[in-house]
Enzyme design. Structure first.
Site, PDB file in Angstrom:
ATOM      1  N   ALA A  61      21.711  51.963  66.521  1.00  0.00           N
ATOM      2  CA  ALA A  61      20.745  52.579  65.600  1.00  0.00           C
ATOM      3  C   ALA A  61      19.388  52.667  66.261  1.00  0.00           C
ATOM      4  O   ALA A  61      18.999  51.780  67.013  1.00  0.00           O
ATOM      5  CB  ALA A  61      20.648  51.729  64.337  1.00  0.00           C
ATOM      6  N   GLY A 100      25.562  50.420  66.241  1.00  0.00           N
ATOM      7  CA  GLY A 100      26.015  51.630  65.545  1.00  0.00           C
ATOM      8  C   GLY A 100      26.814  52.547  66.460  1.00  0.00           C
ATOM      9  O   GLY A 100      27.594  53.375  65.998  1.00  0.00           O
ATOM     10  N   GLU A 103      30.220  51.184  66.414  1.00  0.00           N
ATOM     11  CA  GLU A 103      30.702  51.372  65.031  1.00  0.00           C
ATOM     12  C   GLU A 103      31.147  52.819  64.820  1.00  0.00           C
ATOM     13  O   GLU A 103      32.132  53.091  64.145  1.00  0.00           O
ATOM     14  CB  GLU A 103      29.605  51.003  64.033  1.00  0.00           C
ATOM     15  CG  GLU A 103      29.364  49.491  63.971  1.00  0.00           C
ATOM     16  CD  GLU A 103      28.232  49.149  63.039  1.00  0.00           C
ATOM     17  OE1 GLU A 103      27.066  49.365  63.429  1.00  0.00           O
ATOM     18  OE2 GLU A 103      28.490  48.671  61.936  1.00  0.00           O
ATOM     19  N   GLU A 123      23.719  43.048  67.067  1.00  0.00           N
ATOM     20  CA  GLU A 123      22.879  42.981  65.875  1.00  0.00           C
ATOM     21  C   GLU A 123      22.287  41.591  65.646  1.00  0.00           C
ATOM     22  O   GLU A 123      21.156  41.464  65.224  1.00  0.00           O
ATOM     23  CB  GLU A 123      23.681  43.422  64.642  1.00  0.00           C
ATOM     24  CG  GLU A 123      23.872  44.909  64.527  1.00  0.00           C
ATOM     25  CD  GLU A 123      25.050  45.428  65.336  1.00  0.00           C
ATOM     26  OE1 GLU A 123      25.556  44.711  66.219  1.00  0.00           O
ATOM     27  OE2 GLU A 123      25.437  46.584  65.110  1.00  0.00           O
TER      28      GLU A 123
HETATM   29  N1  T1G Z   1      16.059  52.106  69.057  1.00  0.00           N
HETATM   30  C1  T1G Z   1      14.912  52.714  69.461  1.00  0.00           C
HETATM   31  N2  T1G Z   1      14.497  52.778  70.733  1.00  0.00           N
HETATM   32  C2  T1G Z   1      15.287  52.210  71.655  1.00  0.00           C
HETATM   33  C3  T1G Z   1      16.507  51.564  71.325  1.00  0.00           C
HETATM   34  C4  T1G Z   1      16.878  51.523  69.964  1.00  0.00           C
HETATM   35  N3  T1G Z   1      18.026  50.973  69.566  1.00  0.00           N
HETATM   36  N4  T1G Z   1      17.050  51.084  72.474  1.00  0.00           N
HETATM   37  C5  T1G Z   1      16.211  51.415  73.469  1.00  0.00           C
HETATM   38  N5  T1G Z   1      15.166  52.099  72.985  1.00  0.00           N
HETATM   39  C6  T1G Z   1      14.050  52.655  73.760  1.00  0.00           C
HETATM   40  C7  T1G Z   1      13.221  51.529  74.349  1.00  0.00           C
HETATM   41  O1  T1G Z   1      12.232  51.108  73.417  1.00  0.00           O
HETATM   42  C8  T1G Z   1      12.619  52.209  75.577  1.00  0.00           C
HETATM   43  O2  T1G Z   1      11.547  53.031  75.108  1.00  0.00           O
HETATM   44  C9  T1G Z   1      13.728  53.164  76.024  1.00  0.00           C
HETATM   45  O3  T1G Z   1      14.572  53.360  74.869  1.00  0.00           O
HETATM   46  C10 T1G Z   1      14.564  52.588  77.157  1.00  0.00           C
HETATM   47  O4  T1G Z   1      15.039  51.345  76.691  1.00  0.00           O
HETATM   48  C11 T1G Z   1      23.608  50.469  62.535  1.00  0.00           C
HETATM   49  C12 T1G Z   1      22.020  48.246  62.630  1.00  0.00           C
HETATM   50  C13 T1G Z   1      20.461  50.437  75.461  1.00  0.00           C
HETATM   51  C14 T1G Z   1      20.772  48.420  76.912  1.00  0.00           C
HETATM   52  O5  T1G Z   1      20.331  46.629  69.995  1.00  0.00           O
HETATM   53  O6  T1G Z   1      19.650  47.006  74.451  1.00  0.00           O
HETATM   54  O7  T1G Z   1      22.920  49.620  65.703  1.00  0.00           O
HETATM   55  O8  T1G Z   1       9.792  51.975  76.569  1.00  0.00           O
HETATM   56  O9  T1G Z   1      13.911  50.047  78.538  1.00  0.00           O
HETATM   57  O10 T1G Z   1      16.757  48.736  80.108  1.00  0.00           O
HETATM   58  O11 T1G Z   1      24.977  48.556  62.471  1.00  0.00           O
HETATM   59  O12 T1G Z   1      17.648  49.685  75.407  1.00  0.00           O
HETATM   60  O13 T1G Z   1      10.904  54.120  77.251  1.00  0.00           O
HETATM   61  O14 T1G Z   1       9.328  54.072  75.258  1.00  0.00           O
HETATM   62  O15 T1G Z   1      15.647  48.960  77.022  1.00  0.00           O
HETATM   63  O16 T1G Z   1      18.154  50.880  80.302  1.00  0.00           O
HETATM   64  C15 T1G Z   1      21.889  47.985  68.172  1.00  0.00           C
HETATM   65  C16 T1G Z   1      19.012  48.097  71.984  1.00  0.00           C
HETATM   66  C17 T1G Z   1      20.845  48.413  67.206  1.00  0.00           C
HETATM   67  C18 T1G Z   1      20.491  48.292  71.663  1.00  0.00           C
HETATM   68  C19 T1G Z   1      19.194  50.234  77.582  1.00  0.00           C
HETATM   69  N6  T1G Z   1      21.569  48.455  69.514  1.00  0.00           N
HETATM   70  N7  T1G Z   1      18.717  48.698  73.263  1.00  0.00           N
HETATM   71  O17 T1G Z   1      18.418  49.341  78.341  1.00  0.00           O
HETATM   72  O18 T1G Z   1      16.327  50.739  78.691  1.00  0.00           O
HETATM   73  S1  T1G Z   1      21.171  47.793  65.610  1.00  0.00           S
HETATM   74  C20 T1G Z   1      20.788  47.711  70.316  1.00  0.00           C
HETATM   75  C21 T1G Z   1      19.052  48.055  74.418  1.00  0.00           C
HETATM   76  C22 T1G Z   1      22.454  48.726  65.054  1.00  0.00           C
HETATM   77  C23 T1G Z   1      24.089  49.282  63.322  1.00  0.00           C
HETATM   78  C24 T1G Z   1      23.015  48.351  63.725  1.00  0.00           C
HETATM   79  C25 T1G Z   1      18.633  48.749  75.690  1.00  0.00           C
HETATM   80  C26 T1G Z   1      19.807  49.465  76.394  1.00  0.00           C
HETATM   81  P1  T1G Z   1      10.306  53.324  76.121  1.00  0.00           P
HETATM   82  P2  T1G Z   1      15.172  50.165  77.745  1.00  0.00           P
HETATM   83  P3  T1G Z   1      17.410  49.917  79.472  1.00  0.00           P
END
Ligand code: T1G
Length: 702
Positions: A61, A100, A103, A123
């Site tokens: 997400a 997500g 999912e 999460e």
């Molecule tokens: N939402 C918004 N922005 C995100 C994002 C996210 N989930 N993930 C990364 N970004 C932005 C980050 O802020 C940065 O922005 C750029 O992307 C590069 O990220 C519905 C509720 C995927 C492993 O927890 O773990 O799904 O600094 O530097 O090192 O049930 O990003 O360039 O402006 O981290 O290559 C679950 C979180 C959400 C994944 C990539 N998903 N992201 O790592 O790049 S909860 C996560 C990461 C959910 C559902 C539930 C990592 C990455 P900027 P980065 P990276």
């Protein structure tokens, strides 16, 4: 257009493309809904493939939506449409299919993945549970016990492991779109039809009370102070006991609550705060980091050796310079020994060890740094010694090379003054062990250029560290807050007769990785004393200021390494034991400083450990030493063991409410009386305006 649709040889390809990580927002959910609707009506489409362009499948997400609210169509609607599609739906995974993202894949009927894809449900690291059917579909695919482990750990697994569990059906090679299309055609050729995950039964093997307890015990360290795991257990039980739709509704209800919890808000704050530190306010257009391909390190001691390892771990060649062969040999020996421990633990192969050692070239000649793009000095914390080193380097290095100091206490502005390139002198304050700790304080001297600052930030990213920029003030950010706040007040409580183990226990119950007195003994009581001696050359502080520690040091009670510090230690054992000798010292000092014993409750101990952090943090912001409050949170979570699930001291203050924080600071100002309990004007200002530190950070952006 986040989702495009086209049919290729009977396969309707819904291709998602929302850089940089295909984070799921309403445009993707809407695009998927439209693509499935089109495929349903499209007679040329016999099967549907969902795949992503760019470096990763759906990474989860878009966390920004949590603050703005999840717009319709929501996850349950769209993933229900995917799962109920009358034609088979396949997902093709690559990169990181998380939250997500996985999912969405689980709502499909089949899942294929390239071998190096990783899948996971992180999460819990964000203080929430899945909110798109994950707690109901995952147990149906991998069994309740595997689902519990994946959700409680929150760590991604490799696609082949996912295949073994039943989460992935096929490992494909090459491009995820082409490979996905081929797999979809294979399913068609084999006459494979729809296979809704919702229709499967949950394998409950190993998911009895004993099994659950075993998983919680195995992850106890990471779960300390956490509550999300209880929600995970409840929703997996719902997957077993309820019908699918009732289970989804239950998950939705629990998920919404978790999103608004303090834990959820704090962990999401930490996630974004760590990604915000690299943004420099007022950065001039076109300022780019200098390329750093070769680095020299001066000093092969504990810090210099650790820095050399951090560089080699990132594949950078390192010239390691020492003054004497004996010191150099010892330094290289210690580096090899450290790597050998990683090999023994299975974290490093012997070949990788040799490769990394091969990147580190030792020398006694400063001239061997001449072609380095950057040099990091990590010699003894002494201004004159560091100045002499920087002065020599200035003559040896190319004009465009950056000179960095690992100092934790000395003025970068003063250090830079002995060079002809003050714009290229910067502090890179590593935290010990330098090859492990993620935090890197990047200290800008008065003349450090923006180019040098962004170069420091870029090097931090190369080293997979989190760079936080600090002004050139007493203690920078982390040590300033520790020395002037947390540790200072902890010592004040010792003088009031509070036992060190009580302070440590309360701090650890609050969530600190280790209490202040244990940290003091572990890091070396003398190390702190030395830092304070150097810092006092810059600015004095009101006594008593770490009086206990600075009396222990000359007694040789320097901590674990000496077998005694605040506590006493048995040989070869790190278990701290109360030491009457320390009590006697504290009694003597309390009399000298005329400090009476006080009854101090656990709640007061906790507040007097945490509130000074917030108050000093506010002073740091007022001075402009840090760019934003969230940077202070990143420093304390990643460098000082502040509990991540509380978001850092400034986030915690916002969650407590600044009006409450101010009221309690004033209470202790009256009770304790010391100058440092004077409320920071910024806190008073924010309370007057009804604002938070987060509001203040937003104002700094404009
Ligand atoms: N939402 C918004 N922005 C995100 C994002 C996210 N989930 N993930 C990364 N970004 C932005 C980050 O802020 C940065 O922005 C750029 O992307 C590069 O990220 C519905 C509720 C995927 C492993 O927890 O773990 O799904 O600094 O530097 O090192 O049930 O990003 O360039 O402006 O981290 O290559 C679950 C979180 C959400 C994944 C990539 N998903 N992201 O790592 O790049 S909860 C996560 C990461 C959910 C559902 C539930 C990592 C990455 P900027 P980065 P990276």
């Amino acid at each position: 257009m986040s989702v495009t649709y086209e049919v290729r040889d009977g396969v309707a390809l819904a291709l998602i493309n929302r850089p940089p990580v295909n984070a799921i927002d309403v445009s993707i959910r809407k695009g998927l809904k439209d693509a499935i609707a089109r495929a349903e009506k499209d007679d040329t489409a016999k099967i549907v493939l969902i795949a992503c362009a760019g470096r990763t499948f759906l990474s989860g997400a878009d966390l920004n939506e949590f603050n703005t609210g999840i717009l319709e169509p929501g996850y349950y609607e769209v993933l229900g449409i995917v799962e109920n599609c009358t034609k088979p739906v396949v997902a093709s995974l690559h990169g990181m299919a998380l939250g997500g993202g996985i999912e969405t894949a689980m709502a499909c009927h089949y899942r294929c993945a390239v071998a190096d894809a990783r899948v996971g449900m992180p999460e819990i690291t964000l203080g929430i549970i899945p909110g798109a059917g994950g707690t109901q579909r995952l147990p149906r695919l991998v069994g309740a016990r595997n689902a519990l482990e994946l959700l409680v750990k929150g760590a991604p697994i490799a696609a082949p492991q996912g295949k073994e569990m039943g989460l992935i059906d096929e490992i494909i090679t090459g491009d995820p779109v082409e490979g996905g299309l081929a797999y979809a055609r294979k399913l068609l050729a084999e006459g494979k039809g729809r296979r809704p995950t919702r229709d499967r039964k949950v394998d409950t093997t190993g998911f009895d009370e004993a099994g659950i307890a075993a998983v919680l015990k195995e992850n106890a360290r990471g779960l300390k102070g956490r509550t999300t795991q209880n929600d995970i257990i409840r929703t997996i039980k719902a997957a077993i006991e309820m019908d699918f739709d009732a289970g989804l509704a239950f998950e939705d209800q629990v998920s919404r609550v978790s999103m608004q919890s303090a834990e959820g808000r704090s962990l999401r704050h930490a996630f974004f705060a760590e990604r915000e530190t690299g943004h420099i306010p007022g950065l001039a257009a076109g300022v780019k980091p200098l390329p750093i391909a070769k680095v020299a390190v001066v000093g092969a001691g504990t810090m210099g050796g650790g820095i050399a390892m951090a560089l080699a771990d990132s594949g950078l060649p390192v010239t390691l310079i020492e003054a004497k062969q004996e010191y150099l040999d010892n330094g290289l020996k210690r580096i090899r020994e450290n790597y050998e421990v990683s090999v023994k633990r299975g974290r490093l192969t012997p070949e990788a060890l040799e490769k990394r050692m091969g990147l580190i070239k030792g020398t006694l000649a400063m001239e061997d740094a001449r072609d380095a793009d950057a040099v990091i000095e990590a010699v003894f914390e002494d201004m004159d010694l560091k100045k002499s080193i920087l002065s020599k380097l200035d003559k040896v290095l190319r004009p465009e090379a950056v000179i960095a100091s690992n100092t934790s206490s000395l003025s970068l502005t003063e250090l830079a003054s002995v060079t002809g390139r003050p714009d290229k002198v910067i502090g890179l304050h590593f935290f010990s062990p330098a090859n492990v700790m993620r935090l890197l304080e990047i200290v800008r001297g008065d003349k450090t250029s923006q180019e040098t600052i962004v170069t420091g930030l870029s090097l931090a990213k190369t080293l997979r560290k989190i760079g936080v920029v600090s002004g050139d003030k007493f203690g920078f950010i982390g040590n300033r807050m520790m020395l002037d706040g947390y540790f200072r007040e902890s010592e004040q409580m010792l003088l009031e007769g509070v036992a060190p183990e009580r302070i440590d226990e309360v701090a650890e119950n609050f969530g600190f990785a280790m209490g202040p007195n244990k940290v003091n003994d572990m890091a070396g009581v003398d190390v702190g004393t030395k830092v304070r001696i150097e810092l006092f050359k810059r600015e004095e502080r009101e006594a008593p200021y770490h009086a206990v520690s600075d009396a222990l040091t000359p007694m040789g009670r320097t901590g674990q390494k000496a077998g005694k510090g605040v506590y006493r230690y048995e040989p070869g054992d790190r278990t701290p034991h109360h030491d009457p000798e320390t009590d006697a010292l504290i009694e003597k000092l309390a009399m000298e400083f005329n400090i009476d014993k006080r009854e101090v409750s656990d709640k007061e101990i906790e507040e007097r450990c945490v509130l000074p952090l917030i108050n000093v943090g506010a002073q740091i912001l007022e001075e402009g030493t840090a760019y934003r409050a969230s940077d202070l949170d990143v420093v304390w979570i990643n460098g000082y063991g502040f509990p991540r699930y509380r978001g850092g001291p400034m986030c915690y203050a916002d969650i407590l409410g600044l009006d409450y924080v101010l009221e309690r600071i004033k209470h202790y100002q009256k009770e304790i009386g010391s100058s440092y309990w004077k409320p920071a004007p910024l806190i008073e200002k924010l309370v007057r305006e009804g604002k938070s530190f987060a509001d203040w950070d937003k104002q700094q952006k404009h």
